[in-house]
Design a protein around this motif. Structure first.
Motif, PDB file in Angstrom:
ATOM      1  N   GLU A   1       5.366  -5.821 -20.635  1.00  0.00           N
ATOM      2  CA  GLU A   1       5.242  -6.107 -19.206  1.00  0.00           C
ATOM      3  C   GLU A   1       4.949  -4.829 -18.434  1.00  0.00           C
ATOM      4  OE1 GLU A   1       5.276  -9.164 -18.168  1.00  0.00           O
ATOM      5  OE2 GLU A   1       5.778  -9.941 -20.147  1.00  0.00           O
ATOM      6  N   LEU A   2       4.201  -4.968 -17.345  1.00  0.00           N
ATOM      7  CA  LEU A   2       3.862  -3.827 -16.502  1.00  0.00           C
ATOM      8  C   LEU A   2       4.978  -3.586 -15.494  1.00  0.00           C
ATOM      9  CD1 LEU A   2       0.121  -4.748 -15.863  1.00  0.00           C
ATOM     10  CD2 LEU A   2       0.971  -2.994 -17.400  1.00  0.00           C
ATOM     11  N   HIS A   3       5.635  -2.436 -15.603  1.00  0.00           N
ATOM     12  CA  HIS A   3       6.723  -2.094 -14.701  1.00  0.00           C
ATOM     13  C   HIS A   3       6.373  -0.795 -13.984  1.00  0.00           C
ATOM     14  CE1 HIS A   3       9.179  -5.191 -16.531  1.00  0.00           C
ATOM     15  NE2 HIS A   3       8.965  -4.650 -17.717  1.00  0.00           N
ATOM     16  N   THR A   4       5.965  -0.873 -12.754  1.00  0.00           N
ATOM     17  CA  THR A   4       5.662   0.325 -11.983  1.00  0.00           C
ATOM     18  C   THR A   4       5.566  -0.047 -10.516  1.00  0.00           C
ATOM     19  OG1 THR A   4       4.214   2.270 -11.880  1.00  0.00           O
ATOM     20  CG2 THR A   4       3.144   0.128 -12.126  1.00  0.00           C
ATOM     21  N   ASP A   5       5.691   0.944  -9.637  1.00  0.00           N
ATOM     22  CA  ASP A   5       5.615   0.715  -8.198  1.00  0.00           C
ATOM     23  C   ASP A   5       4.165   0.447  -7.814  1.00  0.00           C
ATOM     24  OD1 ASP A   5       5.616   0.769  -5.439  1.00  0.00           O
ATOM     25  OD2 ASP A   5       7.017   2.449  -5.302  1.00  0.00           O
ATOM     26  N   SER A   6       3.892  -0.770  -7.374  1.00  0.00           N
ATOM     27  CA  SER A   6       2.515  -1.178  -7.084  1.00  0.00           C
ATOM     28  C   SER A   6       1.877  -0.378  -5.961  1.00  0.00           C
ATOM     29  CB  SER A   6       2.475  -2.669  -6.739  1.00  0.00           C
ATOM     30  OG  SER A   6       2.874  -3.448  -7.843  1.00  0.00           O
ATOM     31  N   PHE A   7       2.690   0.224  -5.097  1.00  0.00           N
ATOM     32  CA  PHE A   7       2.128   0.907  -3.933  1.00  0.00           C
ATOM     33  C   PHE A   7       2.101   2.428  -4.082  1.00  0.00           C
ATOM     34  CE2 PHE A   7       3.620  -3.214  -2.518  1.00  0.00           C
ATOM     35  CZ  PHE A   7       2.502  -3.695  -1.856  1.00  0.00           C
ATOM     36  N   GLU A   8       2.466   2.905  -5.289  1.00  0.00           N
ATOM     37  CA  GLU A   8       2.335   4.326  -5.602  1.00  0.00           C
ATOM     38  C   GLU A   8       0.930   4.588  -6.128  1.00  0.00           C
ATOM     39  OE1 GLU A   8       3.748   7.042  -5.251  1.00  0.00           O
ATOM     40  OE2 GLU A   8       5.934   6.854  -5.144  1.00  0.00           O
ATOM     41  N   THR A   9       0.488   5.840  -6.005  1.00  0.00           N
ATOM     42  CA  THR A   9      -0.807   6.204  -6.585  1.00  0.00           C
ATOM     43  C   THR A   9      -0.644   6.454  -8.083  1.00  0.00           C
ATOM     44  OG1 THR A   9      -0.517   8.586  -6.234  1.00  0.00           O
ATOM     45  CG2 THR A   9      -1.501   7.295  -4.427  1.00  0.00           C
ATOM     46  N   VAL A  10      -1.763   6.455  -8.777  1.00  0.00           N
ATOM     47  CA  VAL A  10      -1.747   6.722 -10.214  1.00  0.00           C
ATOM     48  C   VAL A  10      -1.155   8.098 -10.495  1.00  0.00           C
ATOM     49  CG1 VAL A  10      -3.224   7.128 -12.228  1.00  0.00           C
ATOM     50  CG2 VAL A  10      -3.683   5.182 -10.708  1.00  0.00           C
ATOM     51  N   TRP A  11      -1.617   9.099  -9.758  1.00  0.00           N
ATOM     52  CA  TRP A  11      -1.137  10.468  -9.968  1.00  0.00           C
ATOM     53  C   TRP A  11       0.369  10.552  -9.745  1.00  0.00           C
ATOM     54  CZ3 TRP A  11      -3.222  15.034 -11.652  1.00  0.00           C
ATOM     55  CH2 TRP A  11      -2.444  16.172 -11.464  1.00  0.00           C
ATOM     56  N   ALA A  12       0.858   9.955  -8.663  1.00  0.00           N
ATOM     57  CA  ALA A  12       2.276  10.057  -8.321  1.00  0.00           C
ATOM     58  C   ALA A  12       3.165   9.367  -9.350  1.00  0.00           C
ATOM     59  CB  ALA A  12       2.522   9.452  -6.939  1.00  0.00           C
ATOM     60  N   THR A  13       2.745   8.184  -9.821  1.00  0.00           N
ATOM     61  CA  THR A  13       3.608   7.439 -10.745  1.00  0.00           C
ATOM     62  C   THR A  13       3.664   8.094 -12.119  1.00  0.00           C
ATOM     63  OG1 THR A  13       4.189   5.206 -11.456  1.00  0.00           O
ATOM     64  CG2 THR A  13       1.876   5.806 -11.664  1.00  0.00           C
ATOM     65  N   VAL A  14       2.552   8.692 -12.564  1.00  0.00           N
ATOM     66  CA  VAL A  14       2.562   9.379 -13.858  1.00  0.00           C
ATOM     67  C   VAL A  14       3.365  10.676 -13.756  1.00  0.00           C
ATOM     68  CG1 VAL A  14       1.137  10.463 -15.637  1.00  0.00           C
ATOM     69  CG2 VAL A  14       0.381   8.331 -14.570  1.00  0.00           C
ATOM     70  N   SER A  15       3.198  11.396 -12.676  1.00  0.00           N
ATOM     71  CA  SER A  15       3.955  12.642 -12.473  1.00  0.00           C
ATOM     72  C   SER A  15       5.447  12.367 -12.365  1.00  0.00           C
ATOM     73  CB  SER A  15       3.464  13.349 -11.208  1.00  0.00           C
ATOM     74  OG  SER A  15       2.102  13.701 -11.312  1.00  0.00           O
ATOM     75  N   PHE A  16       5.802  11.278 -11.686  1.00  0.00           N
ATOM     76  CA  PHE A  16       7.207  10.910 -11.526  1.00  0.00           C
ATOM     77  C   PHE A  16       7.843  10.608 -12.879  1.00  0.00           C
ATOM     78  CE2 PHE A  16      10.476   7.599 -10.780  1.00  0.00           C
ATOM     79  CZ  PHE A  16      11.359   8.340 -10.002  1.00  0.00           C
ATOM     80  N   SER A  17       7.100   9.926 -13.751  1.00  0.00           N
ATOM     81  CA  SER A  17       7.628   9.604 -15.077  1.00  0.00           C
ATOM     82  C   SER A  17       7.959  10.869 -15.853  1.00  0.00           C
ATOM     83  CB  SER A  17       6.611   8.766 -15.860  1.00  0.00           C
ATOM     84  OG  SER A  17       6.507   7.472 -15.317  1.00  0.00           O
ATOM     85  N   ARG A  18       7.122  11.905 -15.730  1.00  0.00           N
ATOM     86  CA  ARG A  18       7.402  13.172 -16.406  1.00  0.00           C
ATOM     87  C   ARG A  18       8.709  13.777 -15.879  1.00  0.00           C
ATOM     88  NH1 ARG A  18       5.227  17.227 -19.391  1.00  0.00           N
ATOM     89  NH2 ARG A  18       5.811  19.360 -18.848  1.00  0.00           N
ATOM     90  N   GLY A  19       8.900  13.713 -14.565  1.00  0.00           N
ATOM     91  CA  GLY A  19      10.105  14.273 -13.962  1.00  0.00           C
ATOM     92  C   GLY A  19      11.378  13.567 -14.390  1.00  0.00           C
TER      93      GLY A  19
ATOM     94  N   SER B   1      -5.794   6.228  -6.377  1.00  0.00           N
ATOM     95  CA  SER B   1      -5.730   4.795  -6.096  1.00  0.00           C
ATOM     96  C   SER B   1      -4.298   4.292  -6.247  1.00  0.00           C
ATOM     97  CB  SER B   1      -6.630   4.011  -7.059  1.00  0.00           C
ATOM     98  OG  SER B   1      -7.970   4.413  -6.923  1.00  0.00           O
ATOM     99  N   LYS B   2      -3.935   3.316  -5.444  1.00  0.00           N
ATOM    100  CA  LYS B   2      -2.627   2.690  -5.600  1.00  0.00           C
ATOM    101  C   LYS B   2      -2.682   1.715  -6.781  1.00  0.00           C
ATOM    102  CE  LYS B   2      -1.233   3.182  -0.787  1.00  0.00           C
ATOM    103  NZ  LYS B   2      -0.790   2.490   0.450  1.00  0.00           N
ATOM    104  N   ILE B   3      -1.561   1.597  -7.465  1.00  0.00           N
ATOM    105  CA  ILE B   3      -1.501   0.755  -8.659  1.00  0.00           C
ATOM    106  C   ILE B   3      -1.953  -0.668  -8.346  1.00  0.00           C
ATOM    107  CG2 ILE B   3      -0.032  -0.096 -10.516  1.00  0.00           C
ATOM    108  CD1 ILE B   3      -0.408   2.926 -10.523  1.00  0.00           C
ATOM    109  N   ILE B   4      -1.598  -1.165  -7.196  1.00  0.00           N
ATOM    110  CA  ILE B   4      -1.913  -2.544  -6.829  1.00  0.00           C
ATOM    111  C   ILE B   4      -3.422  -2.779  -6.733  1.00  0.00           C
ATOM    112  CG2 ILE B   4      -1.908  -2.233  -4.301  1.00  0.00           C
ATOM    113  CD1 ILE B   4      -0.365  -4.909  -4.142  1.00  0.00           C
ATOM    114  N   GLU B   5      -4.189  -1.699  -6.560  1.00  0.00           N
ATOM    115  CA  GLU B   5      -5.640  -1.819  -6.427  1.00  0.00           C
ATOM    116  C   GLU B   5      -6.365  -1.873  -7.776  1.00  0.00           C
ATOM    117  OE1 GLU B   5      -5.798   0.838  -2.283  1.00  0.00           O
ATOM    118  OE2 GLU B   5      -6.333   1.745  -4.217  1.00  0.00           O
ATOM    119  N   LEU B   6      -5.636  -1.664  -8.858  1.00  0.00           N
ATOM    120  CA  LEU B   6      -6.260  -1.556 -10.174  1.00  0.00           C
ATOM    121  C   LEU B   6      -6.359  -2.908 -10.881  1.00  0.00           C
ATOM    122  CD1 LEU B   6      -4.411   1.618 -11.534  1.00  0.00           C
ATOM    123  CD2 LEU B   6      -6.576   1.509 -10.281  1.00  0.00           C
ATOM    124  N   SER B   7      -7.304  -2.997 -11.804  1.00  0.00           N
ATOM    125  CA  SER B   7      -7.429  -4.179 -12.640  1.00  0.00           C
ATOM    126  C   SER B   7      -6.295  -4.188 -13.668  1.00  0.00           C
ATOM    127  CB  SER B   7      -8.767  -4.172 -13.378  1.00  0.00           C
ATOM    128  OG  SER B   7      -8.806  -3.091 -14.309  1.00  0.00           O
ATOM    129  N   GLY B   8      -6.127  -5.312 -14.354  1.00  0.00           N
ATOM    130  CA  GLY B   8      -5.071  -5.416 -15.358  1.00  0.00           C
ATOM    131  C   GLY B   8      -5.229  -4.394 -16.467  1.00  0.00           C
TER     132      GLY B   8
END
Length: 306
Positions: A86-104, A130-137
């Motif tokens: 299942e996809l678990h991530t903040d839909s309104f975060e950007t790609v860069w922010a969500t990947v960087s946050f995971s590292r932290g 781009s915000k996660i919500i804007e991306l394709s599956g």
């Protein structure tokens, strides 16, 4: 070489009485791509969840690079990257922010160069803002892989990683997985796309009803269980296989214009020479022939149906 993951006597039972895992013993070698196959409800996700420390086992032990997942949870978990179904991530975060946050989350210092490389490898660089919500599956699935790689794990779990992903993106992910293996990352893959396991895996395990029913190197598995089919394209149509050819168990297809002979690749005597001679005696001529090897999917289906 000692295994990077060692599972011993692992069981998981629920209050309802259902037993999801029954005494699993499994070693995953360092630097290999291991494919875990099984039908729905076989126990694949439960096994991964216990190794990753998400679900508690009823009994048994799991260690990751020598770290017990119960007594040294943080050390073990820091070595693992997980891409869940299942996809678990903040839909309104950007790609860069969500990947960087995971590292932290793993206490790793900021490393913009590494995050940039991961996003480029996964063809996400143009989508970094781009915000996660804007991306394709399919692109969201790639973000999940990027998150799992952000803290530089030694082991990567991919639980149905290409579900809902188109063919082009799927092949791109295969290349990423191969590159990770080349860098020494151990990859454990669960999938319903059997061609993924056939394409990438070094070893294959089959789990069914909570038990490992087969564990083998892919090449040996294909040789051990594989069968070949000799397909004869006939010059003239026949309505039925002559009785004298019954011992060959031939299949008649393509409106009587094709004969298929299945034989065991392990046998020293395939029977092909005698078959061709008997065909001539029966006045059956063929225009062309080809052979096909059993696929891993056919082997898998035959195992879980037993």
């Amino acid at each position: 070489m000692s295994p990077i993951i060692s599972v011993s006597g692992l069981t998981k039972s629920y209050a309802s009485g259902f037993t999801a895992l029954k005494g699993i013993d499994l070693d995953i070698n360092r630097g290999e791509i291991f494919a875990l196959l099984g039908p729905n409800g076989a126990g694949k996700t439960t096994l991964i969840s216990i190794i990753c420390g998400i679900v508690n086992a009823t009994s048994g032990t799991v260690s990751v690079d020598g770290h017990d997942t119960q007594t040294s949870y943080r050390a073990a978990r820091s070595l693992i990257g997980l891409v869940p179904q299942e996809l678990h991530t903040d839909s309104f975060e950007t790609v860069w922010a969500t990947v960087s946050f995971s590292r932290g989350l793993f206490g790793k210092p900021k490393n913009p160069a590494l995050i940039e490389k991961i996003l480029k490898d996964l063809s996400l660089w143009e989508k970094k803002d781009s915000k996660i919500i804007e991306l394709s599956g399919g692109m969201k699935r790639r973000v999940m892989i990027a998150k799992a790689l952000s803290h530089e794990p030694q082991v990567l779990f991919l639980d149905e990683p290409t579900a809902g992903v188109d063919v082009e993106l799927r092949k791109g992910m295969w290349e990423v997985v191969r590159e990770l293996r080349a860098k020494g990352v151990t990859v454990l893959l669960t999938t319903h796309y059997i061609e993924e396991a056939e394409e990438m895996a070094d070893r294959v395990g089959v789990i069914n009803k909570g038990e490992i029913i087969l564990l083998e190197e892919k090449a040996k598995l294909m040789q051990q269980f594989g069968k070949k089919r000799l397909k004869l394209h006939l010059q003239n149509k026949i309505d039925a296989v002559p009785a004298s050819l019954a011992p060959y168990n031939l299949e008649l297809g393509k409106d009587g214009m094709e004969l298929v002979y299945t034989y065991d690749t392990k046998s020293e005597r395939t029977g092909i020479t005698s078959l061709l001679g008997d065909l001539r005696e029966n006045g059956i001529r063929f225009a062309d022939l080809d052979t096909q090897q059993n696929s891993l999917e056919e082997i898998f289906v035959s195992l879980v149906r037993k």
